[in-house]
Motif scaffolding. Sequence first.
Motif, mmCIF file in Angstrom:
data_model
loop_
_atom_site.group_PDB
_atom_site.id
_atom_site.type_symbol
_atom_site.label_atom_id
_atom_site.label_comp_id
_atom_site.label_asym_id
_atom_site.label_seq_id
_atom_site.Cartn_x
_atom_site.Cartn_y
_atom_site.Cartn_z
ATOM 1 N N MET A 97 0.848 -1.194 0.000
ATOM 2 C CA MET A 97 0.000 0.000 0.000
ATOM 3 C C MET A 97 0.885 1.246 0.000
ATOM 4 S SD MET A 97 -2.729 1.273 2.903
ATOM 5 C CE MET A 97 -3.359 -0.364 3.119
ATOM 6 N N LEU A 103 -3.510 5.041 -2.426
ATOM 7 C CA LEU A 103 -4.534 5.623 -1.556
ATOM 8 C C LEU A 103 -5.180 6.832 -2.216
ATOM 9 C CD1 LEU A 103 -2.890 5.380 1.987
ATOM 10 C CD2 LEU A 103 -4.680 3.926 1.009
ATOM 11 N N GLU A 104 -4.386 7.634 -2.893
ATOM 12 C CA GLU A 104 -4.932 8.800 -3.578
ATOM 13 C C GLU A 104 -5.919 8.375 -4.666
ATOM 14 O OE1 GLU A 104 -2.150 11.015 -5.924
ATOM 15 O OE2 GLU A 104 -3.274 12.880 -5.703
ATOM 16 N N THR A 143 -9.125 6.841 -3.014
ATOM 17 C CA THR A 143 -9.991 7.882 -2.462
ATOM 18 C C THR A 143 -10.738 8.609 -3.574
ATOM 19 O OG1 THR A 143 -8.513 8.171 -0.577
ATOM 20 C CG2 THR A 143 -10.067 9.962 -1.026
ATOM 21 N N LEU A 175 -11.533 1.431 4.887
ATOM 22 C CA LEU A 175 -10.260 1.955 4.385
ATOM 23 C C LEU A 175 -10.363 3.429 4.048
ATOM 24 C CD1 LEU A 175 -7.346 1.512 3.507
ATOM 25 C CD2 LEU A 175 -8.197 0.870 1.233
ATOM 26 N N LEU A 176 -11.514 3.879 3.537
ATOM 27 C CA LEU A 176 -11.653 5.279 3.140
ATOM 28 C C LEU A 176 -11.401 6.223 4.303
ATOM 29 C CD1 LEU A 176 -12.356 7.347 0.958
ATOM 30 C CD2 LEU A 176 -14.768 7.082 1.588
ATOM 31 N N TYR A 199 -9.463 5.761 6.908
ATOM 32 C CA TYR A 199 -8.024 5.820 7.175
ATOM 33 C C TYR A 199 -7.284 6.518 6.039
ATOM 34 C CZ TYR A 199 -8.747 2.594 11.059
ATOM 35 O OH TYR A 199 -9.151 2.028 12.238
ATOM 36 N N SER A 200 -7.718 6.261 4.815
ATOM 37 C CA SER A 200 -7.056 6.867 3.662
ATOM 38 C C SER A 200 -7.129 8.385 3.729
ATOM 39 C CB SER A 200 -7.692 6.355 2.370
ATOM 40 O OG SER A 200 -7.077 6.925 1.240
ATOM 41 N N LYS A 201 -8.300 8.909 4.071
ATOM 42 C CA LYS A 201 -8.452 10.367 4.164
ATOM 43 C C LYS A 201 -7.577 10.936 5.272
ATOM 44 C CE LYS A 201 -12.908 11.235 2.019
ATOM 45 N NZ LYS A 201 -14.179 11.954 2.131
ATOM 46 N N LEU A 210 -3.867 10.837 3.948
ATOM 47 C CA LEU A 210 -3.615 11.862 2.933
ATOM 48 C C LEU A 210 -3.663 13.260 3.542
ATOM 49 C CD1 LEU A 210 -5.688 10.394 -0.041
ATOM 50 C CD2 LEU A 210 -3.206 10.363 0.261
#
Length: 286
Positions: A1, A6-7, A10, A64-65, A67-69, A72
Amino acid sequence: MNLSQLEMFTAVAETGSISAAAKQVHRVPSNVTTRIRQLETDLGVELFIRESHRLRLSPAGHSLLQYSKQILSLVSEARQAVTGEAPQGTFTLGALESTAAVRIPGLLAEYNRNYPRILLDLSTGPSGTMLDGVLEGKLSAAFIDGPVTHPAIDGMPVFDEEMVIIGPAKQKPFTRAREVSGVNIYAFRANCSYRRHFENWFHADQATPGKIYEMESYHGMLACVIAGAGLAMLPRSMLNSMPGNEQVVVCVPEEPWRWLSTWLIWRRGVKTPQLEVMIELLQPRT
């Protein structure tokens, strides 16, 4: 990952489309598709439910979204801290209709002047919808009715709203619900905090409203009340801003139903640079 994955993830989650996400991250669609597939393989789960021409987040994707936000956002914050750059990027903000119409236009204008590199995306709706938007990561922050005690939410009070009940011109003044028990009322949908407050005002006085008509706007409520069709509850600040307000009787409910507090909320642990400068601008107003 990695950050690039991730970008892209998202962007796809927010747009629901590979092609739209590709434009957003300046990549070709095939590259986005490949990187998303690689991310799913690395994690061992499917992040999207694939339907005809649209992608929907799976339960794992929703997790996951969030955590991804956060990741980022932290990367962006670190970059700005090191380079000394002013905040930039998109700031998705939600608000109650009355707050958006009366309380924050000046704040938003000042925000846009001071931080022109931030793209402010405003949406309005009832408190329940705005809270869900923050919890799901669709909104960075929102102005809703408070206090807010959800374990995943942080927030701060920003405005005190005086709530009033309006009736047609022939309506005799009242302060208690039992004086108007059985009268029809006009309100927003069931997930509106102001509607719950209005209904609770009746129930606390062992009274019951008549039929509840669901409306889409305060202007619609006001028109129905002027026509003599029932009562409505709304912030006094909103009422004072509307043409025709002199055609209704304004009744002030007894304590503790007279006042409500508007809060600015955000997901716990996710205070982005865009949100921090919004809070700074709000401080003199608190």
